[in-house]
Write an enzyme that holds these catalytic residues in place. Sequence first.
Site, PDB file in Angstrom:
ATOM      1  N   GLY A   1      -1.979 -15.796   5.999  1.00  0.00           N
ATOM      2  CA  GLY A   1      -1.491 -17.066   6.307  1.00  0.00           C
ATOM      3  C   GLY A   1      -2.686 -18.417   6.442  1.00  0.00           C
ATOM      4  O   GLY A   1      -3.833 -18.346   6.328  1.00  0.00           O
TER       5      GLY A   1
ATOM      6  N   ASN B   1      -7.542   0.260   0.045  1.00  0.00           N
ATOM      7  CA  ASN B   1      -7.670  -0.522   1.641  1.00  0.00           C
ATOM      8  C   ASN B   1      -8.446   0.244   2.053  1.00  0.00           C
ATOM      9  O   ASN B   1      -7.835   1.596   2.636  1.00  0.00           O
ATOM     10  CB  ASN B   1      -6.311  -0.153   1.016  1.00  0.00           C
ATOM     11  CG  ASN B   1      -5.824  -1.552   2.471  1.00  0.00           C
ATOM     12  OD1 ASN B   1      -6.858  -2.164   3.548  1.00  0.00           O
ATOM     13  ND2 ASN B   1      -4.778  -1.568   2.760  1.00  0.00           N
TER      14      ASN B   1
ATOM     15  N   TYR C   1       0.533 -14.108  -0.657  1.00  0.00           N
ATOM     16  CA  TYR C   1       1.925 -12.962  -0.083  1.00  0.00           C
ATOM     17  C   TYR C   1       2.454 -14.354   0.655  1.00  0.00           C
ATOM     18  O   TYR C   1       3.619 -14.897   0.786  1.00  0.00           O
ATOM     19  CB  TYR C   1       1.543 -12.208  -0.038  1.00  0.00           C
ATOM     20  CG  TYR C   1       2.525 -11.837   1.129  1.00  0.00           C
ATOM     21  CD1 TYR C   1       3.558 -12.023   1.010  1.00  0.00           C
ATOM     22  CD2 TYR C   1       2.318 -10.299   1.393  1.00  0.00           C
ATOM     23  CE1 TYR C   1       4.406 -11.002   1.320  1.00  0.00           C
ATOM     24  CE2 TYR C   1       3.522  -9.185   2.308  1.00  0.00           C
ATOM     25  CZ  TYR C   1       4.729  -9.758   1.697  1.00  0.00           C
ATOM     26  OH  TYR C   1       5.425  -9.438   2.735  1.00  0.00           O
TER      27      TYR C   1
ATOM     28  N   SER D   1      -9.443 -11.759   0.852  1.00  0.00           N
ATOM     29  CA  SER D   1     -10.165 -10.152   1.644  1.00  0.00           C
ATOM     30  C   SER D   1      -8.108 -10.633   2.729  1.00  0.00           C
ATOM     31  O   SER D   1      -7.672 -10.553   2.369  1.00  0.00           O
ATOM     32  CB  SER D   1     -10.965 -11.415   2.394  1.00  0.00           C
ATOM     33  OG  SER D   1      -9.636 -12.422   3.618  1.00  0.00           O
ATOM     34  N   ASN D   2      -8.798  -9.013   2.886  1.00  0.00           N
ATOM     35  CA  ASN D   2      -7.490  -8.681   3.412  1.00  0.00           C
ATOM     36  C   ASN D   2      -6.797  -9.505   5.504  1.00  0.00           C
ATOM     37  O   ASN D   2      -7.896 -10.796   5.113  1.00  0.00           O
ATOM     38  CB  ASN D   2      -7.588  -7.002   4.464  1.00  0.00           C
ATOM     39  CG  ASN D   2      -6.646  -6.291   4.769  1.00  0.00           C
ATOM     40  OD1 ASN D   2      -5.369  -7.003   4.476  1.00  0.00           O
ATOM     41  ND2 ASN D   2      -6.120  -5.026   3.572  1.00  0.00           N
TER      42      ASN D   2
ATOM     43  N   SER E   1      -7.431  -2.709   6.047  1.00  0.00           N
ATOM     44  CA  SER E   1      -6.038  -2.629   6.960  1.00  0.00           C
ATOM     45  C   SER E   1      -6.420  -2.314   8.445  1.00  0.00           C
ATOM     46  O   SER E   1      -7.248  -1.618   8.916  1.00  0.00           O
ATOM     47  CB  SER E   1      -5.319  -1.556   6.227  1.00  0.00           C
ATOM     48  OG  SER E   1      -4.136  -1.954   7.641  1.00  0.00           O
TER      49      SER E   1
ATOM     50  N   GLY F   1       0.378  -1.474   0.261  1.00  0.00           N
ATOM     51  CA  GLY F   1       0.481   0.011   0.058  1.00  0.00           C
ATOM     52  C   GLY F   1       0.686   1.360  -0.124  1.00  0.00           C
ATOM     53  O   GLY F   1       2.110   1.424   0.575  1.00  0.00           O
TER      54      GLY F   1
ATOM     55  N   LYS G   1     -10.761  -3.795  -1.308  1.00  0.00           N
ATOM     56  CA  LYS G   1     -10.190  -4.513  -0.747  1.00  0.00           C
ATOM     57  C   LYS G   1     -11.416  -4.740   0.426  1.00  0.00           C
ATOM     58  O   LYS G   1     -11.190  -3.921   1.153  1.00  0.00           O
ATOM     59  CB  LYS G   1      -9.155  -4.532  -0.479  1.00  0.00           C
ATOM     60  CG  LYS G   1      -8.467  -5.771   0.564  1.00  0.00           C
ATOM     61  CD  LYS G   1      -7.028  -5.697  -0.333  1.00  0.00           C
ATOM     62  CE  LYS G   1      -6.180  -6.753   0.214  1.00  0.00           C
ATOM     63  NZ  LYS G   1      -4.925  -6.731   0.244  1.00  0.00           N
TER      64      LYS G   1
END
Length: 358
Positions: free
Chosen positions: A263, A170, A313, A239-240, A173, A85, A211
């Site tokens: 994760g 975004n 990620y 999703s975030n 967060s 971001g 997001k």
Amino acid sequence: MIDALFPLARPLLHGLDAETAHDLTIRGLSLLPPRRPPADDASLAVEMFGQSFPNPVGLAAGFDKGARVADALLGLGFGFVEVGGVVPQPQPGNPRPRVFRLPRDRAVINRFGLNSEGLDAVADRLKARAGREGIVGVNIGANKESADRLADYVACTARLAPHVAFITVNVSSPNTPGLRDLQGEAFLDDLLARVVAARDASGSSAAVLLKIAPDIALEGLDAMTATALRRGIQGLVVSNTTIARPSSLVESSVAKETGGLSGRPLFGLSTRLLAETYLRVGDRIPLIGVGGIDSAEAAWAKIRAGARLVQLYSALVYEGPGLVGTIKRGLSQRLRAEGLTSLAPVVGRDAAALARDA
């Protein structure tokens, strides 16, 4: 070559604190010579946002915050890369340590707080890659101390839209105080209207995406999807990271750290939300599935839940860049096994079941 080196480098990287290891990875990628991505199976191609994605496997925002190594990442085989971001003014984010590995859970907790070099630095780098191949988007946010957060999103959009394929708004967060408040219907409606207007005024055709947080209640999802449809948003990223801590976490001492959890433990929660989102929007808004993807099976489940594209990620921390090719090969094998020539018939076909069971 980098794929083969990762198993050797992993013990060294994991012997460092997570942020230092990440910084070294970015530095290493920046030194790689230009590399054309490997050719992809034609059955993996996806048409979306007026763009031809060579494969559906993208890199989620947060890895390349400063847009320093987007082309190197595309060379690893990602179908697209989301940088950022990005916020208008440079900000350091939260104090270190602010990212933590949970190896036995195959998870990460971060509370970076949108650390960013700022809009000027990122805009210059994105502008410099004009004419290069590869699909790059950018994730935008607001400064922590901003007096007008809506204006921050508008500034980022106006400056960055001409240089990217898509912009992800975004507001989900968990690490910037008050940011998730912008998910409220009235704020979100105003925000999206302003962002779309700024994109249009820039003369860009960049798609505007939103997001979503995985912790949102279904009533909130109803309002959010209705607002996205009304404002002509062209994609939802689901999703975030989550602020929840599943009871199944093994690394209980690290799990107490504040921040967003990503994760493998996020997979079920994010996939259920993805399926619920698809049940609300169908084919009217394309979806990008994110959260806990660490295998071809996980990516396939996201597509069955409604995703046309996927992003990962956290799994790279544990599996390395070779995971990208592993997932693509697995998806191709699935398609061949079912006698399919594209992913399109798979998108959302099991959304109703996965909304209950993921």
